[in-house]
Write a protein that holds these residues in place. Structure first.
Motif, PDB file in Angstrom:
ATOM      1  N   HIS A 191      25.692 -35.669  10.814  1.00 58.29           N
ATOM      2  CA  HIS A 191      26.656 -34.966   9.968  1.00 58.29           C
ATOM      3  C   HIS A 191      26.415 -33.467  10.087  1.00 58.29           C
ATOM      4  N   ALA A 192      27.497 -32.703  10.154  1.00 60.63           N
ATOM      5  CA  ALA A 192      27.401 -31.243  10.222  1.00 60.63           C
ATOM      6  C   ALA A 192      27.044 -30.659   8.863  1.00 60.63           C
ATOM      7  N   THR A 193      26.334 -29.534   8.896  1.00 62.12           N
ATOM      8  CA  THR A 193      25.883 -28.886   7.668  1.00 62.12           C
ATOM      9  C   THR A 193      25.941 -27.377   7.825  1.00 62.12           C
ATOM     10  N   ASP A 194      26.012 -26.686   6.696  1.00 57.01           N
ATOM     11  CA  ASP A 194      25.880 -25.234   6.715  1.00 57.01           C
ATOM     12  C   ASP A 194      24.601 -24.812   6.000  1.00 57.01           C
ATOM     13  N   ASP A 195      23.613 -25.711   5.978  1.00 59.23           N
ATOM     14  CA  ASP A 195      22.334 -25.395   5.340  1.00 59.23           C
ATOM     15  C   ASP A 195      21.595 -24.260   6.047  1.00 59.23           C
ATOM     16  N   PHE A 196      21.887 -24.037   7.328  1.00 55.99           N
ATOM     17  CA  PHE A 196      21.100 -23.093   8.117  1.00 55.99           C
ATOM     18  C   PHE A 196      21.855 -21.811   8.462  1.00 55.99           C
ATOM     19  N   ALA A 197      23.139 -21.770   8.145  1.00 59.59           N
ATOM     20  CA  ALA A 197      23.944 -20.571   8.410  1.00 59.59           C
ATOM     21  C   ALA A 197      25.276 -20.709   7.691  1.00 59.59           C
ATOM     22  N   ASP A 198      25.890 -19.589   7.390  1.00 59.14           N
ATOM     23  CA  ASP A 198      27.224 -19.584   6.784  1.00 59.14           C
ATOM     24  C   ASP A 198      28.225 -20.003   7.858  1.00 59.14           C
ATOM     25  N   ARG A 199      28.913 -21.090   7.620  1.00 61.23           N
ATOM     26  CA  ARG A 199      29.858 -21.599   8.613  1.00 61.23           C
ATOM     27  C   ARG A 199      31.283 -21.666   8.046  1.00 61.23           C
ATOM     28  N   SER A 200      31.618 -20.728   7.153  1.00 59.89           N
ATOM     29  CA  SER A 200      32.958 -20.700   6.574  1.00 59.89           C
ATOM     30  C   SER A 200      34.006 -20.408   7.640  1.00 59.89           C
ATOM     31  N   ALA A 201      33.659 -19.596   8.632  1.00 61.63           N
ATOM     32  CA  ALA A 201      34.611 -19.300   9.711  1.00 61.63           C
ATOM     33  C   ALA A 201      34.887 -20.545  10.547  1.00 61.63           C
ATOM     34  N   ALA A 202      33.860 -21.347  10.783  1.00 56.21           N
ATOM     35  CA  ALA A 202      34.055 -22.592  11.536  1.00 56.21           C
ATOM     36  C   ALA A 202      34.941 -23.552  10.755  1.00 56.21           C
ATOM     37  N   LYS A 203      34.720 -23.649   9.455  1.00 51.54           N
ATOM     38  CA  LYS A 203      35.558 -24.511   8.621  1.00 51.54           C
ATOM     39  C   LYS A 203      37.015 -24.074   8.696  1.00 51.54           C
ATOM     40  N   ALA A 204      37.251 -22.776   8.731  1.00 54.91           N
ATOM     41  CA  ALA A 204      38.620 -22.262   8.777  1.00 54.91           C
ATOM     42  C   ALA A 204      39.342 -22.692  10.049  1.00 54.91           C
ATOM     43  N   ILE A 205      38.612 -22.783  11.140  1.00 51.60           N
ATOM     44  CA  ILE A 205      39.222 -23.207  12.409  1.00 51.60           C
ATOM     45  C   ILE A 205      39.738 -24.632  12.298  1.00 51.60           C
ATOM     46  N   TYR A 206      38.963 -25.497  11.660  1.00 44.76           N
ATOM     47  CA  TYR A 206      39.375 -26.896  11.520  1.00 44.76           C
ATOM     48  C   TYR A 206      40.484 -27.077  10.494  1.00 44.76           C
ATOM     49  N   SER A 207      40.748 -26.055   9.696  1.00 48.71           N
ATOM     50  CA  SER A 207      41.864 -26.169   8.747  1.00 48.71           C
ATOM     51  C   SER A 207      43.194 -26.255   9.467  1.00 48.71           C
ATOM     52  N   LYS A 208      43.210 -25.860  10.743  1.00 49.41           N
ATOM     53  CA  LYS A 208      44.438 -25.940  11.554  1.00 49.41           C
ATOM     54  C   LYS A 208      44.451 -27.187  12.428  1.00 49.41           C
ATOM     55  N   ALA A 209      43.386 -27.991  12.360  1.00 51.74           N
ATOM     56  CA  ALA A 209      43.286 -29.182  13.204  1.00 51.74           C
ATOM     57  C   ALA A 209      43.818 -30.412  12.477  1.00 51.74           C
ATOM     58  N   THR A 210      43.752 -31.555  13.149  1.00 55.87           N
ATOM     59  CA  THR A 210      44.254 -32.799  12.551  1.00 55.87           C
ATOM     60  C   THR A 210      43.308 -33.343  11.492  1.00 55.87           C
ATOM     61  N   ALA A 211      42.087 -32.779  11.400  1.00 47.68           N
ATOM     62  CA  ALA A 211      41.137 -33.159  10.355  1.00 47.68           C
ATOM     63  C   ALA A 211      40.331 -31.932   9.979  1.00 47.68           C
ATOM     64  N   THR A 212      40.075 -31.763   8.693  1.00 46.88           N
ATOM     65  CA  THR A 212      39.294 -30.621   8.235  1.00 46.88           C
ATOM     66  C   THR A 212      37.808 -30.875   8.430  1.00 46.88           C
ATOM     67  N   LEU A 213      37.035 -29.780   8.444  1.00 49.86           N
ATOM     68  CA  LEU A 213      35.581 -29.872   8.569  1.00 49.86           C
ATOM     69  C   LEU A 213      34.972 -29.709   7.187  1.00 49.86           C
ATOM     70  N   ASN A 214      34.230 -30.717   6.759  1.00 40.10           N
ATOM     71  CA  ASN A 214      33.656 -30.735   5.415  1.00 40.10           C
ATOM     72  C   ASN A 214      32.134 -30.750   5.537  1.00 40.10           C
ATOM     73  N   LEU A 215      31.547 -29.570   5.563  1.00 37.39           N
ATOM     74  CA  LEU A 215      30.111 -29.440   5.737  1.00 37.39           C
ATOM     75  C   LEU A 215      29.399 -29.859   4.457  1.00 37.39           C
ATOM     76  N   ARG A 216      28.266 -30.545   4.602  1.00 38.20           N
ATOM     77  CA  ARG A 216      27.531 -31.042   3.441  1.00 38.20           C
ATOM     78  C   ARG A 216      26.055 -30.699   3.557  1.00 38.20           C
TER      79      ARG A 216
END
Length: 265
Positions: A191-216
């Motif tokens: 599972h992907a996580t943002d525990d080690f770095a801010d990945r808000s920009a990566a999440k934004a990219i998936y907001s335009k995809a067929t599935a969103t990225l939900n880091l935990r």
């Protein structure tokens, strides 16, 4: 997405698809310009993404060798993605040639490419279905042809649950699959996580995809193992789960957790 939607075989090439982005970043060719653009943006937003995906793939292969070496002879791989050699059945059958593998994905492109590569022995199959309807997967006749739920199964949920939102109740999804498995079965999960770095920009990219990225976070990922017993070393960054080679440079930055657990009697 319903099973009828999947059977209609609709391929959406107007938006990036996670499996095709993954394929592109691993150097594959089964992707479109929208996937390539999203992949390039992702690599800019998260510079370690390519080594992270390779580390995730290596974790999958080590985990498959482990569960097959432990005696499991059937694997249910949900969210398989586009074929990338060595594939799960190739890794597994190198350890034990009699292993049966059922692949599941919700992308018709994955279904087509994977189906073309499967062995003709009848021990490997690909099903077009959606993780968000786990009971339909368990009940699917082609899954039942390959998988005997009276015998231990290795359930693979590798780099897939982070595409489910909380509203889609991922814990309930995993619980439904867990309850279908007999004692002695395994769960292999990353599972992907943002525990080690801010990945808000990566999440934004998936907001335009067929599935969103939900880091935990780590505790949020660990909850998916409820009802299972995590094996050593527990939930770890993917390169550090029982490594068989020296982890690659920058491994401490990799935003993937991986773990293997066993369902107790």
């Amino acid at each position: 997405m319903t099973q009828d939607d999947l059977r209609a075989g609709q391929i959406d090439t107007s938006r990036p698809h996670p499996a095709r982005i993954y394929d592109y970043l691993l150097g594959g060719k089964d992707n479109y310009e929208v996937d390539q653009q999203a992949g390039d943006e992702l690599a800019t937003a998260a510079p370690e993404v390519r080594i992270g995906l390779r580390a995730n793939r290596a974790f999958l292969q080590r985990a498959v060798r482990y569960v097959v070496g432990s005696g499991v002879r059937q694997i249910l791989d949900i969210g398989t993605g586009l074929p990338t050699s060595p594939n799960v059945h190739e890794v597994a059958q190198k350890v034990a040639p009699d292993v049966r593998v059922a692949y599941v994905d919700n992308d018709p492109i994955v279904n087509g490419h994977a189906g073309a590569l499967l062995s003709g022995s009848g021990t490997t199959s690909i099903v077009l279905a959606d993780l968000r309807d786990p009971q339909a997967i368990v009940d699917h006749p082609e899954i039942r042809r390959i998988i005997d739920f009276d015998e231990p199964v290795a359930l693979l949920l590798v780099a897939i649950l982070h595409f489910l939102t909380e509203a889609e109740k991922p814990e309930e999804v995993v619980a439904t699959l867990r309850d279908a498995l007999p004692a002695g079965s395994f769960l292999v999960l990353s599972h992907a996580t943002d525990d080690f770095a801010d990945r808000s920009a990566a999440k934004a990219i998936y907001s335009k995809a067929t599935a969103t990225l939900n880091l935990r976070s780590r505790p949020e990922v660990e909850r998916f193992f409820d009802g299972f017993e995590l094996l050593e070393p527990g939930l770890a960054q993917a390169p550090f789960w029982r490594p068989d080679t020296t982890p690659p440079p920058r491994s401490s930055e990799i935003g993937f957790y991986g773990g293997v657990a066993r369902k107790p009697a």
